[in-house]
Design a protein around this motif. Structure first.
Motif, PDB file in Angstrom:
ATOM      1  N   PRO A   5      11.788   6.177  -8.440  1.00 39.86           N
ATOM      2  CA  PRO A   5      12.748   6.035  -9.542  1.00 39.86           C
ATOM      3  C   PRO A   5      12.628   4.689 -10.247  1.00 39.86           C
ATOM      4  O   PRO A   5      12.651   4.625 -11.491  1.00 39.86           O
ATOM      5  CB  PRO A   5      14.103   6.201  -8.857  1.00 39.86           C
ATOM      6  N   ALA A   6      12.488   3.605  -9.480  1.00 38.33           N
ATOM      7  CA  ALA A   6      12.344   2.278 -10.094  1.00 38.33           C
ATOM      8  C   ALA A   6      11.049   2.182 -10.893  1.00 38.33           C
ATOM      9  O   ALA A   6      11.004   1.583 -11.980  1.00 38.33           O
ATOM     10  CB  ALA A   6      12.390   1.190  -9.017  1.00 38.33           C
ATOM     11  N   GLN A   7       9.976   2.774 -10.365  1.00 37.78           N
ATOM     12  CA  GLN A   7       8.691   2.755 -11.089  1.00 37.78           C
ATOM     13  C   GLN A   7       8.797   3.540 -12.396  1.00 37.78           C
ATOM     14  O   GLN A   7       8.233   3.138 -13.436  1.00 37.78           O
ATOM     15  CB  GLN A   7       7.592   3.369 -10.208  1.00 37.78           C
ATOM     16  N   LEU A   8       9.509   4.663 -12.376  1.00 37.46           N
ATOM     17  CA  LEU A   8       9.675   5.464 -13.591  1.00 37.46           C
ATOM     18  C   LEU A   8      10.483   4.723 -14.639  1.00 37.46           C
ATOM     19  O   LEU A   8      10.175   4.783 -15.838  1.00 37.46           O
ATOM     20  CB  LEU A   8      10.348   6.797 -13.247  1.00 37.46           C
ATOM     21  N   TRP A  15       2.586   8.129  -8.100  1.00 38.57           N
ATOM     22  CA  TRP A  15       3.533   9.215  -8.329  1.00 38.57           C
ATOM     23  C   TRP A  15       4.234   9.070  -9.671  1.00 38.57           C
ATOM     24  O   TRP A  15       4.420  10.059 -10.397  1.00 38.57           O
ATOM     25  CB  TRP A  15       4.562   9.264  -7.201  1.00 38.57           C
ATOM     26  N   ALA A  16       4.633   7.858 -10.024  1.00 39.70           N
ATOM     27  CA  ALA A  16       5.312   7.649 -11.300  1.00 39.70           C
ATOM     28  C   ALA A  16       4.395   8.018 -12.460  1.00 39.70           C
ATOM     29  O   ALA A  16       4.822   8.652 -13.439  1.00 39.70           O
ATOM     30  CB  ALA A  16       5.784   6.204 -11.429  1.00 39.70           C
ATOM     31  N   GLY A  17       3.127   7.639 -12.363  1.00 37.91           N
ATOM     32  CA  GLY A  17       2.173   8.003 -13.407  1.00 37.91           C
ATOM     33  C   GLY A  17       1.972   9.504 -13.489  1.00 37.91           C
ATOM     34  O   GLY A  17       1.838  10.075 -14.586  1.00 37.91           O
ATOM     35  N   THR A  18       1.943  10.184 -12.339  1.00 34.23           N
ATOM     36  CA  THR A  18       1.789  11.638 -12.315  1.00 34.23           C
ATOM     37  C   THR A  18       2.985  12.318 -12.973  1.00 34.23           C
ATOM     38  O   THR A  18       2.832  13.265 -13.757  1.00 34.23           O
ATOM     39  CB  THR A  18       1.623  12.126 -10.866  1.00 34.23           C
ATOM     40  N   ILE A  19       4.187  11.836 -12.678  1.00 35.67           N
ATOM     41  CA  ILE A  19       5.391  12.410 -13.281  1.00 35.67           C
ATOM     42  C   ILE A  19       5.392  12.181 -14.789  1.00 35.67           C
ATOM     43  O   ILE A  19       5.693  13.094 -15.580  1.00 35.67           O
ATOM     44  CB  ILE A  19       6.640  11.809 -12.620  1.00 35.67           C
ATOM     45  N   ARG A  20       5.040  10.988 -15.216  1.00 36.06           N
ATOM     46  CA  ARG A  20       4.955  10.700 -16.655  1.00 36.06           C
ATOM     47  C   ARG A  20       3.978  11.655 -17.333  1.00 36.06           C
ATOM     48  O   ARG A  20       4.268  12.204 -18.413  1.00 36.06           O
ATOM     49  CB  ARG A  20       4.499   9.254 -16.856  1.00 36.06           C
ATOM     50  N   ASP A  21       2.843  11.886 -16.701  1.00 36.21           N
ATOM     51  CA  ASP A  21       1.823  12.761 -17.281  1.00 36.21           C
ATOM     52  C   ASP A  21       2.278  14.212 -17.335  1.00 36.21           C
ATOM     53  O   ASP A  21       1.945  14.938 -18.282  1.00 36.21           O
ATOM     54  CB  ASP A  21       0.517  12.657 -16.486  1.00 36.21           C
ATOM     55  N   ARG A  22       3.040  14.667 -16.314  1.00 39.21           N
ATOM     56  CA  ARG A  22       3.543  16.046 -16.337  1.00 39.21           C
ATOM     57  C   ARG A  22       4.511  16.225 -17.497  1.00 39.21           C
ATOM     58  O   ARG A  22       4.475  17.232 -18.205  1.00 39.21           O
ATOM     59  CB  ARG A  22       4.250  16.424 -15.022  1.00 39.21           C
ATOM     60  N   GLU A  51       0.810  -1.209   0.000  1.00 43.44           N
ATOM     61  CA  GLU A  51       0.000   0.000   0.000  1.00 43.44           C
ATOM     62  C   GLU A  51       0.849   1.267   0.000  1.00 43.44           C
ATOM     63  O   GLU A  51       0.631   2.173  -0.819  1.00 43.44           O
ATOM     64  CB  GLU A  51      -0.923   0.011   1.228  1.00 43.44           C
ATOM     65  N   MET A  52       1.794   1.340   0.922  1.00 48.52           N
ATOM     66  CA  MET A  52       2.522   2.584   1.140  1.00 48.52           C
ATOM     67  C   MET A  52       3.671   2.783   0.168  1.00 48.52           C
ATOM     68  O   MET A  52       4.061   3.924  -0.107  1.00 48.52           O
ATOM     69  CB  MET A  52       3.054   2.622   2.580  1.00 48.52           C
ATOM     70  N   GLN A  53       4.222   1.714  -0.347  1.00 51.13           N
ATOM     71  CA  GLN A  53       5.318   1.839  -1.298  1.00 51.13           C
ATOM     72  C   GLN A  53       4.833   1.589  -2.728  1.00 51.13           C
ATOM     73  O   GLN A  53       4.830   2.491  -3.552  1.00 51.13           O
ATOM     74  CB  GLN A  53       6.461   0.886  -0.933  1.00 51.13           C
ATOM     75  N   ASP A  54       4.403   0.374  -3.009  1.00 51.49           N
ATOM     76  CA  ASP A  54       4.084   0.043  -4.398  1.00 51.49           C
ATOM     77  C   ASP A  54       2.903   0.860  -4.931  1.00 51.49           C
ATOM     78  O   ASP A  54       3.007   1.501  -5.984  1.00 51.49           O
ATOM     79  CB  ASP A  54       3.802  -1.454  -4.524  1.00 51.49           C
ATOM     80  N   ARG A  55       1.795   0.875  -4.219  1.00 50.48           N
ATOM     81  CA  ARG A  55       0.586   1.555  -4.715  1.00 50.48           C
ATOM     82  C   ARG A  55       0.800   3.063  -4.853  1.00 50.48           C
ATOM     83  O   ARG A  55       0.507   3.657  -5.899  1.00 50.48           O
ATOM     84  CB  ARG A  55      -0.581   1.266  -3.778  1.00 50.48           C
ATOM     85  N   ARG A  56       1.311   3.693  -3.811  1.00 49.30           N
ATOM     86  CA  ARG A  56       1.487   5.147  -3.857  1.00 49.30           C
ATOM     87  C   ARG A  56       2.566   5.548  -4.857  1.00 49.30           C
ATOM     88  O   ARG A  56       2.431   6.558  -5.562  1.00 49.30           O
ATOM     89  CB  ARG A  56       1.828   5.680  -2.466  1.00 49.30           C
ATOM     90  N   ASN A  57       3.631   4.785  -4.920  1.00 51.93           N
ATOM     91  CA  ASN A  57       4.716   5.168  -5.818  1.00 51.93           C
ATOM     92  C   ASN A  57       4.351   4.954  -7.284  1.00 51.93           C
ATOM     93  O   ASN A  57       4.855   5.662  -8.163  1.00 51.93           O
ATOM     94  CB  ASN A  57       5.994   4.400  -5.456  1.00 51.93           C
ATOM     95  N   ARG A  58       3.473   3.991  -7.556  1.00 48.25           N
ATOM     96  CA  ARG A  58       2.966   3.862  -8.928  1.00 48.25           C
ATOM     97  C   ARG A  58       2.140   5.085  -9.300  1.00 48.25           C
ATOM     98  O   ARG A  58       2.194   5.552 -10.442  1.00 48.25           O
ATOM     99  CB  ARG A  58       2.144   2.575  -9.069  1.00 48.25           C
TER     100      ARG A  58
END
Length: 293
Positions: free
Chosen positions: A279-282, A249-256, A240-247
């Motif tokens: 970083p790993a998700q990106l 964030w990675a999607g938000t950064i990709r979209d920006r 929940e706190m790492q994988d879900r939230r960081n995915r």
């Protein structure tokens, strides 16, 4: 209905970036904290993971330049003064238990540990019996810091970044724009993950009591490796706190980047660490990152 004070909102927001355990030095640690940069055409996103701070010594020339180049700032949680008015009905729905008690929801081995902490901080069991474990996390975390205030005056990094953005007219966006957003995320976590959140807190506080913390080491390039290892040992919480939230964030950064927006992203440092870190998700999304000091 749950009444939320501005003071409690501040404690809840601060709890999302709880850090400070035994750390491991990064190679060549000098020149300020590390961060990451991703570029796509003219757009640039800076990803900055931070911990506790007592001043702005973390604000290196490289970070300043990256912040000044950005069009917008993104943080995890809005400070109380910037939050939308709480939707108290929504907060209550994700904070309170219906037809169960806290001690029925908790993992059985955790029950005596919670009761011991409640007694230690002078909190009556009846005041938390109807709350979900995530809310009890913040009750106990707040009680600990009231009893053991930091030796140094704290100057939260996210508050400093938000103030700088306001001064320059830079828009600020948040993962959780209001307390109801935070309550829904936390209250939607499985009971097991919420119990593990309390367990993770207790382990951190125990380490702090043993003097095994390094709250400001991140400024020199050290990361709280042990904190992440402890979370990885709690798989439901980690998911929940790492994988879900960081995915997210990675999607938000990709979209920006795709929208041609240059953004400065500031998050608690656990979110930039490990195989589920941002970083790993990106990188899994095919974006190239450059580490900067």
């Amino acid at each position: 209905m749950v009444a939320i004070s501005r003071r409690e909102l501040g404690r809840l927001a601060a709890g999302l970036v709880l850090v400070g355990t035994a750390t491991r030095a990064l190679a060549g640690a000098s020149g300020g904290p590390p961060f990451w940069r991703a570029r796509q055409g003219p757009a640039e996103v800076t990803l900055f993971g931070f911990g506790d701070a007592r001043d702005t010594s973390w604000y290196s020339p490289a970070l300043r330049a990256a912040f000044e180049r950005s069009d917008e700032l993104w943080l995890e949680t809005a400070p109380p003064t910037a939050q939308v008015p709480p939707d108290f009905a929504r907060v209550a729905r994700f904070s309170n238990l219906e037809g169960r008690t806290l001690f029925e929801v908790l993992d059985p081995p955790l029950v005596p540990r919670v009761r011991q902490k409640l007694a230690e901080y002078g909190i009556a069991e009846s005041t938390v019996a109807g709350l979900r474990p995530w809310r009890v996390y913040y009750t106990l975390n707040g009680a600990y810091w009231q009893k053991h205030p930091p030796a140094d005056e704290q100057r939260p990094v996210d508050a400093a970044l938000a103030a700088m953005a306001k001064e320059t007219g830079k828009p600020v966006s948040y993962e959780f724009a209001g307390f109801a957003d935070l309550a829904e995320f936390m209250g939607s976590m499985p009971d097991k993950a919420q119990s593990q959140y309390l367990e993770w807190l207790f382990d951190y506080l125990d380490e702090r009591e043993r003097g095994e913390t390094d709250s400001y080491g991140w400024i020199d390039g050290r990361r709280p490796e042990r904190a992440l290892e402890r979370m990885a040992e709690l798989p439901e919480l980690y998911a929940e706190m790492q994988d879900r939230r960081n995915r997210w964030w990675a999607g938000t950064i990709r979209d920006r980047l795709a929208a041609g927006r240059s953004a400065f992203i500031g998050v608690g440092q656990l979110h930039v660490m490990g195989p589920a870190g941002i970083p790993a998700q990106l990188e899994r999304l095919g974006l190239e990152l450059v580490a900067v000091r």
